[in-house]
Write an enzyme that holds these catalytic residues in place. Structure first.
Site, short mmCIF file in Angstrom:
data_model
loop_
_atom_site.label_atom_id
_atom_site.label_comp_id
_atom_site.label_asym_id
_atom_site.label_seq_id
_atom_site.Cartn_x
_atom_site.Cartn_y
_atom_site.Cartn_z
N ARG A 37 60.39 23.51 -37.24
CA ARG A 37 60.75 22.25 -36.59
C ARG A 37 61.93 22.41 -35.65
NH1 ARG A 37 59.76 17.66 -41.32
NH2 ARG A 37 57.49 17.69 -41.14
N LYS A 48 43.26 11.37 -51.77
CA LYS A 48 42.94 9.96 -51.95
C LYS A 48 42.27 9.32 -50.75
CE LYS A 48 46.72 9.10 -55.21
NZ LYS A 48 47.97 8.35 -55.43
N GLY A 84 50.54 18.90 -43.77
CA GLY A 84 51.18 20.10 -44.32
C GLY A 84 50.24 21.21 -44.73
N GLY A 120 52.47 12.38 -41.35
CA GLY A 120 52.37 10.92 -41.49
C GLY A 120 52.23 10.23 -40.15
#
Length: 401
Positions: A36, A208, A358, A381
């Protein structure tokens, strides 16, 4: 895109506030993975090469109590950045006050300063007050007062409304721009979702269904095929009446899965065989099964026939977006499906291939195919929120051209 970019701003002699994403792993005071930091270098270099004074803001981890602060200082990040950019980086161990203001005022053109972890502001006098992560208006206004222009290069936090991204930008109208990394993310994800070259295939994995309902709903309107992997596949199995044994299932989402299946028709592609295990353990007994999964067994990866099926769906694709693993990627014995899909994406030289999240990112890096892909998103996200078709506050707050 219609947003201001760093190249649109006057930089010479300016105090350039920059929101970067330096939320990196730190162990024993040393940065582990510096990807990053590396990703932010082109924008930082552009600012200092054009006579700007780069004042960097980033969060690191979550801070909910005073005891969290010492282990989440940005000092090790400043040291790594200094090594990477081969220039001194001034580290200021506070987030507000005279020490910070004086340090910024004393900067010369082409210098770099890193402010302490913005989430230090989430705890004051022992209280969890969320000034940074709650976008406290006074904090955003204060930080904005420290500079002349603002550059947001932190796509990883673009889906969050924080004082250090939205707060600063809204207090600098006409002076808030996107950095190179942010610009690249908006371009690739935006084009993939709004103007894809077809066939457009989305690969969605993870545990999920609930995490991906919005993404699936939005992409059903846009994608030609949606490949499903990971634990969420078995909620769809349950919705179809296929026995799932002890596999992961969100019972309260079975009706939602049925609605998605009815709406999707043949657009949604599910596993046709699975690697099942007798317990959730890397060393568990395992076998490949097609169809129903017996009681006492749980699906932990897609099977070889499914890998072949997914490769057949992908082979003619011109745009591919991948977010989420195909199985329990953290267990080597159940990582094969994820790795096979990653390897195959590396062969699609005529397609735009975008990876986010990730585990998916880890897979393509482990395989050494990351450089064969078009774009690896720096925000799991944020990229999911983008794929859902939602507005990202961090991007919305950037000034229009």
């Amino acid at each position: 895109m219609a947003k201001l970019t760093v190249e649109d701003l006057p930089l010479e002699g300016k105090k350039v506030l920059m929101r970067v994403d330096f939320n990196v792993p730190i162990k024993d005071g040393v940065v582990g993975d510096d990807n990053r930091i590396v990703a932010a270098l082109p924008t930082i270099k552009y600012v200092i090469d054009h006579g700007g004074r780069a004042v960097l803001f980033s969060h690191l981890g979550r801070i909910k109590k005073e005891e969290d602060k010492p282990g989440l200082s940005m000092r090790p990040v400043a040291e790594r950045l200094s090594n990477l950019i081969n220039k001194p980086v001034t580290f200021v161990p506070v987030t507000e006050g005279k020490q910070l203001e004086d340090a910024i005022d004393n900067m010369k053109n082409g210098e770099i300063l890193l402010v302490q972890n913005t989430r230090y502001e989430d705890v004051k006098d022992g209280e969890y007050v969320k000034r940074e992560s709650g976008n406290d208006p006074e904090l955003g206004k204060y930080w904005a007062s420290l500079g002349d222009v603002f550059v947001n290069d932190a796509f990883g936090t673009a889906h969050r409304k924080h004082a250090s991204n939205v707060g600063i930008a809204t207090n600098m109208p006409g002076k808030a721009a996107a950095g190179y990394l942010m610009e690249k993310e908006i371009k690739f994800l935006g084009d993939a979702v709004d103007n894809p070259e077809r066939p457009f295939v989305a690969i969605l994995g993870g545990a999920k269904v609930s995490d991906k309902i919005g993404v699936i709903d939005n992409l059903l309107e846009k994608a030609d095929k949606i490949i499903i992997g990971g634990g969420m596949a078995y909620t769809f199995y349950a919705a179809k009446g296929i026995k799932i044994g002890n596999s992961l299932v969100e019972k309260d989402k079975i009706d939602v899965a049925k609605q998605i299946l009815d709406k999707a028709g043949d657009k949604l592609v599910l596993p046709i065989d699975n690697v099942v295990a007798d317990k959730f353990n890397n060393d568990a007994d395992s076998k490949v099964v097609e169809g129903d999964i017996d009681d006492g067994w749980m699906a932990l990866d897609i099977g070889p026939k499914t890998v072949k099926l997914y490769e057949d769906v992908l082979k003619d694709a011109k745009t591919v977006v991948w977010n989420g693993p195909m199985g329990v990627f953290e267990m080597p014995n159940f990582a094969k499906g994820t790795l096979e899909i990653g390897k195959f994406l590396g062969t699609l030289t005529d397609a735009t291939t975008i990876v986010g999240g990730g585990d998916s990112t880890a897979a393509v890096k482990e395989l050494g195919v990351a450089d064969k892909l078009t774009h690896i998103s720096t925000g799991g996200g944020a990229s999911l929120t983008y794929l859902e078709g939602q507005e990202l506050p961090g991007i919305a707050a950037i000034s229009e051209k």
